[in-house]
Design a protein around this motif. Structure first.
Motif, PDB file in Angstrom:
ATOM      1  N   ARG A   3       0.830  -1.200   0.000  1.00 34.84           N
ATOM      2  CA  ARG A   3       0.000   0.000   0.000  1.00 34.84           C
ATOM      3  C   ARG A   3       0.863   1.248   0.000  1.00 34.84           C
ATOM      4  O   ARG A   3       0.634   2.191  -0.759  1.00 34.84           O
ATOM      5  CB  ARG A   3      -0.909   0.025   1.236  1.00 34.84           C
ATOM      6  N   SER A   4       1.887   1.233   0.873  1.00 35.45           N
ATOM      7  CA  SER A   4       2.685   2.451   0.964  1.00 35.45           C
ATOM      8  C   SER A   4       3.573   2.629  -0.264  1.00 35.45           C
ATOM      9  O   SER A   4       3.962   3.739  -0.595  1.00 35.45           O
ATOM     10  CB  SER A   4       3.497   2.448   2.260  1.00 35.45           C
ATOM     11  N   PHE A  44      -4.453   6.873  -1.197  1.00 35.98           N
ATOM     12  CA  PHE A  44      -5.910   6.840  -0.998  1.00 35.98           C
ATOM     13  C   PHE A  44      -6.489   8.234  -0.837  1.00 35.98           C
ATOM     14  O   PHE A  44      -5.913   9.093  -0.171  1.00 35.98           O
ATOM     15  CB  PHE A  44      -6.263   6.053   0.268  1.00 35.98           C
ATOM     16  N   PHE A  97     -10.351   9.594   0.347  1.00 29.36           N
ATOM     17  CA  PHE A  97     -11.634   9.090   0.821  1.00 29.36           C
ATOM     18  C   PHE A  97     -12.719  10.152   0.738  1.00 29.36           C
ATOM     19  O   PHE A  97     -12.438  11.356   0.751  1.00 29.36           O
ATOM     20  CB  PHE A  97     -11.525   8.626   2.272  1.00 29.36           C
ATOM     21  N   SER A 116     -14.802  10.865   3.125  1.00 27.43           N
ATOM     22  CA  SER A 116     -14.837  11.648   4.373  1.00 27.43           C
ATOM     23  C   SER A 116     -13.436  12.134   4.758  1.00 27.43           C
ATOM     24  O   SER A 116     -13.157  12.359   5.928  1.00 27.43           O
ATOM     25  CB  SER A 116     -15.449  10.801   5.480  1.00 27.43           C
ATOM     26  N   ASN A 150     -10.809  11.518   5.937  1.00 27.05           N
ATOM     27  CA  ASN A 150      -9.984  10.699   6.818  1.00 27.05           C
ATOM     28  C   ASN A 150      -8.637  11.337   7.164  1.00 27.05           C
ATOM     29  O   ASN A 150      -7.592  10.704   7.107  1.00 27.05           O
ATOM     30  CB  ASN A 150      -9.751   9.307   6.204  1.00 27.05           C
ATOM     31  N   LEU A 151      -8.721  12.600   7.543  1.00 33.86           N
ATOM     32  CA  LEU A 151      -7.517  13.233   8.089  1.00 33.86           C
ATOM     33  C   LEU A 151      -7.531  12.983   9.594  1.00 33.86           C
ATOM     34  O   LEU A 151      -8.593  12.822  10.194  1.00 33.86           O
ATOM     35  CB  LEU A 151      -7.537  14.737   7.808  1.00 33.86           C
ATOM     36  N   ILE A 152      -6.362  12.947  10.201  1.00 33.71           N
ATOM     37  CA  ILE A 152      -6.311  12.799  11.660  1.00 33.71           C
ATOM     38  C   ILE A 152      -6.474  14.189  12.251  1.00 33.71           C
ATOM     39  O   ILE A 152      -5.701  15.104  11.964  1.00 33.71           O
ATOM     40  CB  ILE A 152      -4.996  12.123  12.087  1.00 33.71           C
ATOM     41  N   LYS A 158      -3.782  16.417  14.052  1.00 36.62           N
ATOM     42  CA  LYS A 158      -2.525  16.706  13.373  1.00 36.62           C
ATOM     43  C   LYS A 158      -2.739  17.848  12.380  1.00 36.62           C
ATOM     44  O   LYS A 158      -3.788  17.939  11.754  1.00 36.62           O
ATOM     45  CB  LYS A 158      -2.026  15.462  12.630  1.00 36.62           C
ATOM     46  N   LEU A 197       2.267  11.800   7.051  1.00 33.31           N
ATOM     47  CA  LEU A 197       2.111  10.561   7.821  1.00 33.31           C
ATOM     48  C   LEU A 197       2.566   9.293   7.088  1.00 33.31           C
ATOM     49  O   LEU A 197       3.242   8.447   7.685  1.00 33.31           O
ATOM     50  CB  LEU A 197       0.654  10.425   8.310  1.00 33.31           C
ATOM     51  N   PRO A 198       2.246   9.127   5.792  1.00 38.00           N
ATOM     52  CA  PRO A 198       2.723   7.912   5.114  1.00 38.00           C
ATOM     53  C   PRO A 198       4.250   7.787   5.161  1.00 38.00           C
ATOM     54  O   PRO A 198       4.779   6.687   5.280  1.00 38.00           O
ATOM     55  CB  PRO A 198       2.248   8.092   3.675  1.00 38.00           C
ATOM     56  N   TYR A 227       6.117   8.795   7.588  1.00 37.62           N
ATOM     57  CA  TYR A 227       6.500   8.397   8.941  1.00 37.62           C
ATOM     58  C   TYR A 227       6.616   6.883   8.997  1.00 37.62           C
ATOM     59  O   TYR A 227       7.549   6.341   9.595  1.00 37.62           O
ATOM     60  CB  TYR A 227       5.453   8.895   9.940  1.00 37.62           C
ATOM     61  N   TYR A 228       5.658   6.208   8.328  1.00 40.03           N
ATOM     62  CA  TYR A 228       5.691   4.746   8.358  1.00 40.03           C
ATOM     63  C   TYR A 228       6.717   4.173   7.396  1.00 40.03           C
ATOM     64  O   TYR A 228       6.952   2.983   7.370  1.00 40.03           O
ATOM     65  CB  TYR A 228       4.285   4.183   8.102  1.00 40.03           C
ATOM     66  N   ARG A 288      10.529  14.838   6.019  1.00 41.81           N
ATOM     67  CA  ARG A 288       9.077  14.680   5.861  1.00 41.81           C
ATOM     68  C   ARG A 288       8.413  16.031   5.677  1.00 41.81           C
ATOM     69  O   ARG A 288       7.571  16.243   4.824  1.00 41.81           O
ATOM     70  CB  ARG A 288       8.467  14.005   7.100  1.00 41.81           C
ATOM     71  N   ARG A 340      -1.624  14.169   0.656  1.00 43.39           N
ATOM     72  CA  ARG A 340      -1.164  13.028   1.430  1.00 43.39           C
ATOM     73  C   ARG A 340      -1.045  11.776   0.548  1.00 43.39           C
ATOM     74  O   ARG A 340      -0.099  10.994   0.677  1.00 43.39           O
ATOM     75  CB  ARG A 340      -2.136  12.766   2.591  1.00 43.39           C
ATOM     76  N   LYS A 378     -10.902   4.651  14.112  1.00 41.48           N
ATOM     77  CA  LYS A 378     -10.806   5.265  12.795  1.00 41.48           C
ATOM     78  C   LYS A 378      -9.401   5.799  12.513  1.00 41.48           C
ATOM     79  O   LYS A 378      -8.837   5.566  11.449  1.00 41.48           O
ATOM     80  CB  LYS A 378     -11.816   6.403  12.672  1.00 41.48           C
ATOM     81  N   GLU A 379      -8.861   6.478  13.540  1.00 45.89           N
ATOM     82  CA  GLU A 379      -7.501   7.010  13.383  1.00 45.89           C
ATOM     83  C   GLU A 379      -6.528   5.872  13.054  1.00 45.89           C
ATOM     84  O   GLU A 379      -5.682   5.996  12.167  1.00 45.89           O
ATOM     85  CB  GLU A 379      -7.069   7.705  14.677  1.00 45.89           C
ATOM     86  N   ILE A 434      -6.929   4.742   9.524  1.00 39.51           N
ATOM     87  CA  ILE A 434      -6.257   5.656   8.582  1.00 39.51           C
ATOM     88  C   ILE A 434      -4.766   5.353   8.531  1.00 39.51           C
ATOM     89  O   ILE A 434      -4.163   5.221   7.472  1.00 39.51           O
ATOM     90  CB  ILE A 434      -6.465   7.131   9.002  1.00 39.51           C
ATOM     91  N   ALA A 447      -4.190   2.272   6.537  1.00 40.80           N
ATOM     92  CA  ALA A 447      -4.387   2.484   5.103  1.00 40.80           C
ATOM     93  C   ALA A 447      -3.186   3.226   4.519  1.00 40.80           C
ATOM     94  O   ALA A 447      -2.838   3.056   3.353  1.00 40.80           O
ATOM     95  CB  ALA A 447      -5.662   3.264   4.860  1.00 40.80           C
ATOM     96  N   LEU A 448      -2.527   4.051   5.352  1.00 41.86           N
ATOM     97  CA  LEU A 448      -1.400   4.839   4.865  1.00 41.86           C
ATOM     98  C   LEU A 448      -0.084   4.084   4.964  1.00 41.86           C
ATOM     99  O   LEU A 448       0.974   4.650   4.749  1.00 41.86           O
ATOM    100  CB  LEU A 448      -1.301   6.146   5.653  1.00 41.86           C
ATOM    101  N   GLY A 449      -0.143   2.806   5.336  1.00 42.60           N
ATOM    102  CA  GLY A 449       1.079   2.012   5.278  1.00 42.60           C
ATOM    103  C   GLY A 449       1.644   1.563   6.601  1.00 42.60           C
ATOM    104  O   GLY A 449       2.752   1.058   6.648  1.00 42.60           O
ATOM    105  N   ALA A 450       0.890   1.740   7.715  1.00 46.15           N
ATOM    106  CA  ALA A 450       1.390   1.263   8.992  1.00 46.15           C
ATOM    107  C   ALA A 450       1.091  -0.221   9.109  1.00 46.15           C
ATOM    108  O   ALA A 450      -0.055  -0.630   9.057  1.00 46.15           O
ATOM    109  CB  ALA A 450       0.732   2.025  10.141  1.00 46.15           C
ATOM    110  N   GLU A 480     -17.815   5.804  11.610  1.00 45.94           N
ATOM    111  CA  GLU A 480     -17.932   7.273  11.676  1.00 45.94           C
ATOM    112  C   GLU A 480     -17.896   7.760  13.107  1.00 45.94           C
ATOM    113  O   GLU A 480     -18.421   7.146  13.978  1.00 45.94           O
ATOM    114  CB  GLU A 480     -19.247   7.718  11.010  1.00 45.94           C
TER     115      GLU A 480
END
Lengths: 221, 418
Positions: A81-82, A87, A89, A91, A93-95, A98, A106-107, A109-110, A118, A154, B316-317, B320, B323-326, B418
């Motif tokens: 995925r990374s 992605f 979305f 909604s 899907n931001l944290i 942050k 964030l991607p 970071y992983y 970064r 992102r 949810k966090e 996310i 999904a971002l690769g963790a 949600e």
């Protein structure tokens, strides 16, 4: 870039097995701008989840950039995925605790990229989506369109080959919808494959190719 | 753990500061309790051990009682006395005796007034002693001297008096040395004042005593050569209990007592007394430590609980992030690190405040002077260190459950929430 052969997927619900995808064959070439359309229940979200390695499929094969994506461990899926995917979305899907640039980075970071690097890359991406001035703001301080642009930044940060957008304009008004779509087209112009799932004809009409799904089958592509 | 990861963890924890702080209080309180309880038991131990004073550890006493087995024509229940010759005999025949000090006592506990000076009278313990006593049972000589060998040899009617005797019989500031006090109407010259080095009741007893040369005591009070009992100290490295057994065996032959007679002599020694005290405090410490650790566990379970709630809230966090690769292992590591960080910070706070309170208590006690059976409470570094280790291990284990529950949800389901 993406090759699906005879993909089927069914869900167990209360003892009943419901087949959501009934044999999908699909070939999306590198650099294409594609939309996937269908009414709710057509299987379009399931298809996107399989493409995004967020879900497994039962039968068939899925090849991404020459790699067979099947029965991946969570760890392997996370790595792919990374490497390959970004992605976007419906909604956002931001944290929410942050800032914009932290969300964008964030991607990385992983992928164990150091913090200063970064930030540099994140600011670059934010500039590309026109939100450099908003780098230090929290998502709660932004409009929907801005949030989606942060989410696109992102999705781009790790330089993926494919952008998967799940109803990216679903929560936006028509003006901002077009802005976001223009941004995705710009991204596509840089050579990235962009796949947009949508139920809005105006959005789909802007893409090069429309894949229509109905009852788990592709009816036109 | 590098700075970047730490920053990420802290950024999450400060999202809900109230919850983080409340869960930390549980652990901080637990380790605080542990520190306080360990300090309390050590304070009690120090207090009790100070009561014992610095009496030589390899010392003890032996006294005669009644025979319990008929032997060599004697009936059982015979009463016998030890005398100065027995002491000399023992001193000559057993090399492992370092000091042996025959003793006599008159007056004392709840007795009538027996000492007078000027118009002052008091009721004191009157002892007949040898100079060897201070080697077994050290005392501070505040004025003059203790009785010496010449006093014994010449049967001088002299005495060293305890500091309570001095304050009772003499007016403040008066020099008692050379003055004559009347003990049971016999004039005895004061040659020194002593102060006990013990604490509590034992010290009061010593300070209310008058020590005369045993020879003068025996003559004055018509004891002949008889002694009441004797104190004895073994040479360094030789166990006192063994020495006492050998002494008793020799005395049994000398006094025609059945070798198996267990009741003919009474004895005590510091070795056994200390062993008892040490056992008592070992169990007290064990109990304190157990209770403290249990309190600590209660706190840690609290943290586990909070983390579980937190992870559910952050489904949810976490979705996310994945999904971002963790990878799942990365998420697990993060949740465990969060748990661990809370636990460690809380633990350090608890230790800090525990040690602070102990130190304050220490200062307060030092200011109070004689603090009875509680003094100098301390916590050993080992205790603090080992409870901290327990804390860290427990923190990791506590983090496991919420961590695995965090990755059990598939990212797709997590994102849909949600």
């Amino acid at each position: 870039m993406i090759l699906l052969e005879n993909i089927t997927k069914s869900y167990e619900t209360g003892g009943n097995s419901m087949q959501v995808l009934k044999g999908i064959d699909l070939n999306i070439k590198s650099g294409e701008l594609v939309s996937i359309m269908g009414s709710s229940g057509s299987g379009k979200s399931t298809l996107l989840n399989i493409l995004g390695m967020l879900d497994n499929y039962d039968v068939g094969s899925y090849t991404l950039d020459g790699k067979l994506i099947k029965d991946l461990s969570e760890k392997k899926a996370a790595i792919y995925r990374s490497q390959f995917l970004g992605f976007v979305f419906q909604s956002f899907n931001l944290i929410n605790f942050k800032t914009a640039w932290e969300n964008v980075s964030l991607p990385l970071y992983y992928q164990k990229v150091p913090r200063s690097k970064r930030k540099e890359l994140a600011l670059q991406r934010l500039e590309e989506v026109g939100l450099l001035d908003w780098a230090e703001h929290l998502p709660s301080e932004m409009s929907g369109g801005q949030k989606q642009r942060v989410a696109i930044a992102r999705a781009l940060i790790a330089d993926p080959k494919v952008i998967l957008a799940d109803e990216p304009t679903g929560a936006l008004d028509s003006v901002t919808s077009m802005e976001v779509l223009d941004l995705l087209k710009k991204v596509n112009a840089t050579g990235k494959t962009v796949i947009i799932v949508t139920h809005e004809n105006e959005i789909a009409a802007e893409t090069e190719r429309i894949i229509r799904l109905k009852d788990g089958r592709i009816i036109s592509s | 753990m590098d700075k970047d990861v730490l920053k990420e963890i802290v950024s999450v924890l400060v999202q809900n500061p109230m919850r983080t702080i409340l869960s930390m209080i549980g652990v901080a309180w637990g380790i605080f309790m542990l520190v306080i309880m360990m300090a309390a038991s050590s304070g009690l131990e120090n207090g009790v051990k100070a009561d014992i004073g610095n009496r030589a550890v390899n010392s003890g006493g032996v006294w005669s009682m009644f025979t319990s087995i008929p032997y060599k024509g004697f009936k059982k229940g015979r009463r016998f006395e030890m005398d100065m010759d027995d002491i000399q005999f023992l001193e000559e025949s057993i090399q492992e005796i370092d000091v042996i000090s025959p003793r006599c006592q008159a007056g004392g506990w709840q007795g009538g007034n027996n000492a007078t000076y000027d118009n002052n009278t008091g009721s004191f313990n009157i002892y007949g002693e040898t100079p060897g006593l201070v080697k077994i049972q050290p005392m501070n000589i505040t004025q003059g001297r203790f009785i010496n060998a010449a006093d014994i040899k010449d049967e001088r009617k002299v005495c060293s008096i305890g500091k309570k005797v001095f304050t009772t019989l003499f007016v403040k500031g008066e020099n008692p040395i050379g003055k004559y006090i009347q003990i049971n109407n016999v004039n005895v010259q004061v040659v020194g004042v002593i102060a006990s080095m013990k604490e509590g009741d034992d010290s009061a007893e010593e300070n209310e005593s008058i020590f005369m040369p045993i020879t003068a005591f025996q003559r004055t009070f018509n004891y002949g050569k008889a002694i009441g009992w004797f104190s004895v100290k073994s040479v360094d490295g030789y166990p006192i209990s063994e020495l006492q057994e050998r002494i008793k065996a020799k005395l049994k032959i000398r006094k025609s007592i059945h070798p198996a007679d267990q009741r003919a002599f009474g004895s005590w020694n510091m070795e056994e007394e200390l062993a008892d005290v040490n056992n008592l405090f070992a169990s007290l410490k064990f109990i304190s430590f157990s209770v403290g650790i249990l309190a600590l566990f209660a706190g840690i379970i609290g943290i586990g609980n909070i983390m579980l709630v937190s992870v559910t809230e952050r489904t949810k966090e976490i979705g996310i992030r994945r999904a971002l690769g963790a990878a799942p292992s990365v998420i697990i590591k993060q949740i465990i690190s969060e748990t661990l960080l809370i636990t460690i910070v809380a633990g350090l706070l608890g230790i800090f405040f525990g040690v602070l309170v102990v130190e304050l208590l220490n200062n307060a006690l030092a200011g109070m002077g004689d603090s009875g059976s509680f003094r100098n409470p301390t916590v050993s570094f080992n205790v603090v260190f080992s409870s901290f280790l327990i804390l860290i291990v427990a923190g990791v284990f506590t983090g496991l459950l919420p961590a695995y529950s965090a990755v059990r949800v598939k990212p797709i389901d997590a994102l849909r929430k949600e």
